[in-house]
Design an enzyme around this catalytic site. Structure first.
Site, short mmCIF file in Angstrom:
data_model
loop_
_atom_site.label_atom_id
_atom_site.label_comp_id
_atom_site.label_asym_id
_atom_site.label_seq_id
_atom_site.Cartn_x
_atom_site.Cartn_y
_atom_site.Cartn_z
N CYS A 47 -22.88 -45.14 -7.50
CA CYS A 47 -23.41 -44.40 -6.34
C CYS A 47 -24.51 -45.24 -5.70
O CYS A 47 -25.70 -45.02 -5.93
CB CYS A 47 -23.95 -43.04 -6.77
SG CYS A 47 -22.69 -41.94 -7.44
N GLU A 66 6.69 -48.49 -1.04
CA GLU A 66 5.62 -48.60 -2.04
C GLU A 66 6.08 -49.55 -3.14
O GLU A 66 7.24 -49.53 -3.55
CB GLU A 66 5.31 -47.22 -2.63
CG GLU A 66 4.36 -47.21 -3.81
CD GLU A 66 3.01 -47.83 -3.50
OE1 GLU A 66 2.59 -48.71 -4.28
OE2 GLU A 66 2.39 -47.45 -2.50
N GLN A 98 -5.01 -39.66 -3.60
CA GLN A 98 -6.39 -39.73 -3.11
C GLN A 98 -7.33 -38.90 -3.99
O GLN A 98 -7.01 -37.78 -4.38
CB GLN A 98 -6.46 -39.22 -1.67
CG GLN A 98 -5.81 -40.14 -0.66
CD GLN A 98 -6.72 -41.27 -0.21
OE1 GLN A 98 -7.82 -41.45 -0.73
NE2 GLN A 98 -6.27 -42.04 0.76
N CYS A 155 -9.40 -48.18 3.83
CA CYS A 155 -10.54 -47.93 2.94
C CYS A 155 -11.55 -49.07 3.02
O CYS A 155 -12.51 -49.10 2.25
CB CYS A 155 -10.07 -47.72 1.50
SG CYS A 155 -9.11 -49.10 0.84
#
Length: 554
Positions: A81, A337, A287, A419
């Site tokens: 974090c 994929e 996700q 992302c």
């Protein structure tokens, strides 16, 4: 500035990785765990020519932007974090600017244009307990006690953590049961350096809508002794649906093995995004923030602009999460994929949702799509086309060959889910060079308290029908009117924004004269015969040339 020197200064800015930035006598220092507005005492740890790094020793005066409630006590050691110390409103501001600056600096999007199409970031009402998945390494502390937690940044040293505030509350209970089981039956944790021991990682997933829980132990072996005892412990936990083993006997940093053995319950758990149901296996990409994922996918669906007639390709489709959203409003969806298990899950997810207009392929997107384009003829003898292409690539973005194939297939719209806004910006620039225009940008805070930010953009193909073809000879063109298209100030601003340094009007004049462009007569003339005129350095000449080409003066 010297290494190990201790200095005090104000944090004035933030780096892309969440470090605070301050200056000492004009010299920038990057300092983790600081926030804009902090007055910090810092020990210099690394010195480079133009900038350095430091470690926060103490806060002399905390910033009003600091978060004081609920900060994880091991956040600094863990490093997961990176901006937890920052109040959430300022976290969102930081991420909005990160996306914006990357699209300007890397993507070459003009600031004024971007400000018209950039939407405010979608944040969370409660930016904690949002992760539906966690992977905990297992090891020993210096006293030989079994520990679980997360690796400290850039190391494989485990910081003991059981109840991470980003994860679900059940994680702590499950880890406590597993550690107790290992201790009671003397089952050793994995020792990476010696490649010995058994239990390497614990994977935990939870369906936020269904409440179903999955536990998968990654082991350095074929069997888990006394596994029935562990099952008895774990199946008592409310919501437990699946307990399995992942066999990974390789000496590798890859967490999961390719073989999964279910030892109790179902091999999958179920969850929902919107009204669609998904079955999730231990190897599935799904996700981690389901609340924000629904908002992200709804934005993708809106940007796709489907009417029911479109053929859509979904590249890097995972278990078909976006594909099935799109299939509800498209004529046909093709998903690609590389992970075979994910494609099996995608097919099963299509079946349980009664979706019949979704077809899935196993393979690399940069191989499958070009091959399909080459080998399949469309209507009227044209190569296979697509009305909409959606990409959701890993952090490295798309390969240029794939972007070229996308441009060759000429879909009306490209929806890019990213992302990493730096690789997004790079790929947007490549697509714009191939006939597309950036129309919309929507940042989404998928990972609160970290520096990572998701973004979704819409690119539309320029409509050639709106343009006319005009044939000109060189005699028709007044070349002198092209020269001087940009002012000296415009060139200086362009170089400053793109290359982050200043150039003088003298240097611009020298470069223009060198390439035969008209200049004002009074520039570049020394005041006296003995005065030496500085010559433009090569790196600044290249930057000015870039600007001249940008303004079509060359």
């Amino acid at each position: 500035m010297k290494k190990n020197e201790v200095v005090s200064f104000v944090i004035e800015d933030m780096g892309v990785n969440g470090e605070g930035i301050g200056k000492v006598a004009g010299y920038p220092l990057f300092v983790k765990d600081t926030v804009i507005g902090d007055v910090a005492e810092v020990k210099v740890t690394k010195v480079k020519k133009n900038y350095g790094y430091g470690r926060l020793m103490r806060l002399i005066s905390p910033s009003p932007k600091r978060e004081t409630a609920g900060v994880c006590p091991v956040a600094r050691q863990c490093g997961g974090c990176q901006i937890q110390e920052m109040q959430y409103a300022y976290q969102l501001e930081f991420k909005q600017e990160k996306v914006k600056n990357n699209l300007i600096r890397i993507g070459g999007i003009q600031r004024t244009r971007l400000e018209r199409i950039l939407q405010p970031i979608l944040g969370m009402a409660e930016p904690v307990r949002y992760r539906n998945k966690a992977q905990f390494p297992v090891g020993k502390d210096k006293n030989g006690e079994i520990i679980t937690g997360f690796y400290a940044g850039r190391t494989h040293c485990i910081v003991p953590i059981e109840d991470c505030m980003l994860g679900v509350e059940e994680n702590a209970v499950i880890l406590e049961q597993i550690k107790g089981f290992m201790k009671r039956y003397q089952i050793p944790p994995y020792e990476e350096e010696r490649h010995e021991g058994l239990v390497r990682h614990v994977l935990i997933r939870k369906g936020f809508v269904t409440g179903e829980i999955m536990v998968c132990l990654v082991i350095n072996g074929r069997q888990l002794p006394q596994k029935e005892k562990l099952v008895e412990l774990l199946k008592q936990i409310k919501g437990m649906k699946s307990i399995s083993l992942s066999i990974n006997t390789e000496k590798t940093n890859v967490i999961m093995g390719n073989r999964i053995r279910t030892i109790w319950g179902s091999p999958t758990i179920t969850d929902y995004i919107g009204r669609l149901q998904y079955r999730i296996s231990p190897l599935s990409f799904y996700q981690v923030n389901p609340v924000q994922t629904e908002r992200l996918y709804q934005t993708a669906l809106d940007y796709a602009g489907l009417t029911g007639k479109e053929v859509v390709w979904d590249l890097y489709c995972g278990i078909g999460t976006i594909s099935l959203f799109l299939a509800k409003k498209a004529r046909q969806v093709y998903g690609v994929e590389i992970v075979p298990q994910a494609i099996e899950d995608a097919k099963e997810n299509a079946r349980i949702n009664r979706i019949e207009n979704a077809t899935f392929y196993v393979g690399k997107a940069e191989e499958i799509l070009p091959e399909y384009y080459r080998n399949h003829e469309g209507e009227c003898g044209r190569k296979a086309q697509a009305d909409v292409i959606v990409v959701d690539p890993p952090r490295k973005g798309c390969e240029e060959s794939l972007l070229q194939t996308i441009a060759d297939m000429a879909p009306e719209r490209v929806v890019y889910v990213s992302c990493d806004s730096a690789t997004l910006a790079r790929d947007v620039k490549l697509l714009e060079e191939r006939g597309y225009r950036l129309e919309k940008v929507q940042p989404v805070d998928q990972f609160p308290n970290s520096v990572h930010v998701e973004a979704i953009v819409l690119l539309s193909k320029l409509d050639s029908k709106k343009y006319i073809s005009v044939e000109l000879t060189m005699d028709d063109i007044d070349l002198t009117s092209i020269e001087g298209k940009a002012t000296y100030k415009q060139i200086q601003n362009y170089v400053l924004e793109k290359f982050r340094f200043k150039v003088s009007t003298l240097y611009i004049t020298q470069v223009k004269k060198k390439h035969g462009l008209e200049v004002k007569e009074h520039y570049n003339i020394p005041k006296n015969e003995n005065q030496k005129v500085p010559q433009c350095p090569i790196e600044k000449e290249e930057a000015i040339l870039d600007a001249l080409k940008h303004f079509k003066m060359l």
